[in-house]
Design an enzyme around this catalytic site. Sequence first.
Site, short mmCIF file in Angstrom:
data_model
loop_
_atom_site.label_atom_id
_atom_site.label_comp_id
_atom_site.label_asym_id
_atom_site.label_seq_id
_atom_site.Cartn_x
_atom_site.Cartn_y
_atom_site.Cartn_z
N LYS A 132 -5.37 -10.66 -11.49
CA LYS A 132 -6.41 -11.42 -10.76
C LYS A 132 -7.46 -10.46 -10.23
CE LYS A 132 -5.19 -9.92 -6.49
NZ LYS A 132 -6.02 -9.11 -5.61
N GLY A 155 -4.82 -3.22 -6.99
CA GLY A 155 -5.53 -4.35 -6.39
C GLY A 155 -5.69 -5.51 -7.34
N ALA A 177 -2.86 -7.24 -8.54
CA ALA A 177 -1.66 -8.08 -8.39
C ALA A 177 -0.71 -8.03 -9.58
CB ALA A 177 -2.06 -9.54 -8.10
N GLY A 192 2.30 -6.59 -9.95
CA GLY A 192 3.69 -6.90 -9.57
C GLY A 192 3.85 -8.39 -9.29
N ASP A 195 0.39 -12.52 -2.99
CA ASP A 195 -0.35 -12.93 -4.18
C ASP A 195 0.50 -13.75 -5.16
OD1 ASP A 195 -2.62 -11.64 -3.30
OD2 ASP A 195 -2.19 -9.78 -4.39
P1 ATP Z 1 -0.28 -4.62 -3.67
O1 ATP Z 1 -1.44 -5.36 -3.12
O2 ATP Z 1 1.06 -5.23 -3.37
O3 ATP Z 1 -0.35 -3.14 -3.45
P2 ATP Z 1 -1.30 -4.22 -6.29
O4 ATP Z 1 -1.80 -5.28 -7.20
O5 ATP Z 1 -2.33 -3.34 -5.69
O6 ATP Z 1 -0.43 -4.92 -5.21
P3 ATP Z 1 1.01 -3.62 -7.92
O7 ATP Z 1 0.65 -3.19 -9.29
O8 ATP Z 1 1.54 -4.99 -7.75
O9 ATP Z 1 -0.25 -3.33 -6.99
O10 ATP Z 1 2.05 -2.54 -7.34
C1 ATP Z 1 2.31 -2.38 -6.00
C2 ATP Z 1 3.66 -1.68 -5.82
O11 ATP Z 1 4.69 -2.53 -6.27
C3 ATP Z 1 3.83 -0.36 -6.58
O12 ATP Z 1 4.34 0.59 -5.67
C4 ATP Z 1 4.88 -0.65 -7.63
O13 ATP Z 1 5.75 0.43 -7.89
C5 ATP Z 1 5.66 -1.82 -7.04
N1 ATP Z 1 6.18 -2.76 -8.05
C6 ATP Z 1 7.34 -3.41 -8.01
N2 ATP Z 1 7.50 -4.19 -9.07
C7 ATP Z 1 6.38 -4.08 -9.83
C8 ATP Z 1 5.98 -4.64 -11.06
N3 ATP Z 1 6.73 -5.50 -11.75
N4 ATP Z 1 4.77 -4.28 -11.53
C9 ATP Z 1 3.99 -3.42 -10.83
N5 ATP Z 1 4.34 -2.86 -9.67
C10 ATP Z 1 5.54 -3.16 -9.16
#
Ligand code: ATP
Length: 283
Positions: free
Chosen positions: A10, A98, A100, A102, A136
């Site tokens: 997203k 940023g 989303a 995970g 998210d």
């Molecule tokens: P957030 O706002 O939660 O930081 P983001 O979109 O910026 O989310 P993500 O890629 O979701 O970042 O990763 C955030 C953290 O979640 C990382 O430290 C990662 O190791 C952990 N994590 C756990 N499971 C997953 C997954 N399936 N995919 C990506 N990251 C994951």
Amino acid sequence: MAIFEKAPAKINLSLDVLSKRSDGYHNIEMIMTTIDLADRIILNELAEDRIEISLESRYVPSDERNLAYQAASLFKQTYGIHKGVHITIEKNIPVSAGLAGGSADAAAVLKGLNRLWSMQISEEELLKLGAALGTDVPFCICGQTAIVKGRGEIVEPLPSPPPCWVVLAKPDIGVSSRTIFKQIVMRDIVHPQTAKVIKALKENNFEKLCHSLGNALEPLTIKQHPEVQQIKHVLKQAGAAAALMSGSGPTVYGLVEHERKARKIYNGMRGFCEEVYYVRLLG
Ligand code: ATP
């Protein structure tokens, strides 16, 4: 039988922080839309009652710390299921970016397990499960374009933006949203023009949309990582109609009306930034 789920990333068209809650979290209000940059989730039932994850990533753990694992575990626990599942994650969304990634994986696992085990659980119930996993996740279950409120559990659909392209540029740093949220001083927040974004979406007006994008977390991340500001500047100079940081960053996206221009900007950005993508906005 294997179940396949696409888990799209997203971007935030707006992100506002409304107030601090007594539980330490913040009430947020954000408009999000999905883009054609996606992980792929494959679910296979296991003979034994356990959860296995396989993925190839230096940055993401494949044990119970993985959000996809937590989603499967919560699903099994909530509905008293004593079956096992193997989850393959083909990771394409940059991590801690940023976007989303995970949360998209967790949402795809909840939807996929609903199919794998023929549960017929309503989207409303899946949203509740998703909210327990992360801010998210409920949005990622619904997808498309929506305004998200509360701690992420309220998701109200909005019209999709006009068809366009998104150029994404991620500097070589990871940003933890928890760290950024800790730095919020409510009186210093510059609120985005959420109502204007909604109006632009309802009018299907690309130009108005570009003029109303805003992210209250952007100044906080830029303070720590000035390269985010630079990337915004370069994207705009290269011809993006608008550029904004997504979520708590550090990925910056530019909106572009036509593919040819998006490709040109993408090629230019590749010399400036390590991770660059150009994809269709799905909305
Ligand atoms: P957030 O706002 O939660 O930081 P983001 O979109 O910026 O989310 P993500 O890629 O979701 O970042 O990763 C955030 C953290 O979640 C990382 O430290 C990662 O190791 C952990 N994590 C756990 N499971 C997953 C997954 N399936 N995919 C990506 N990251 C994951």
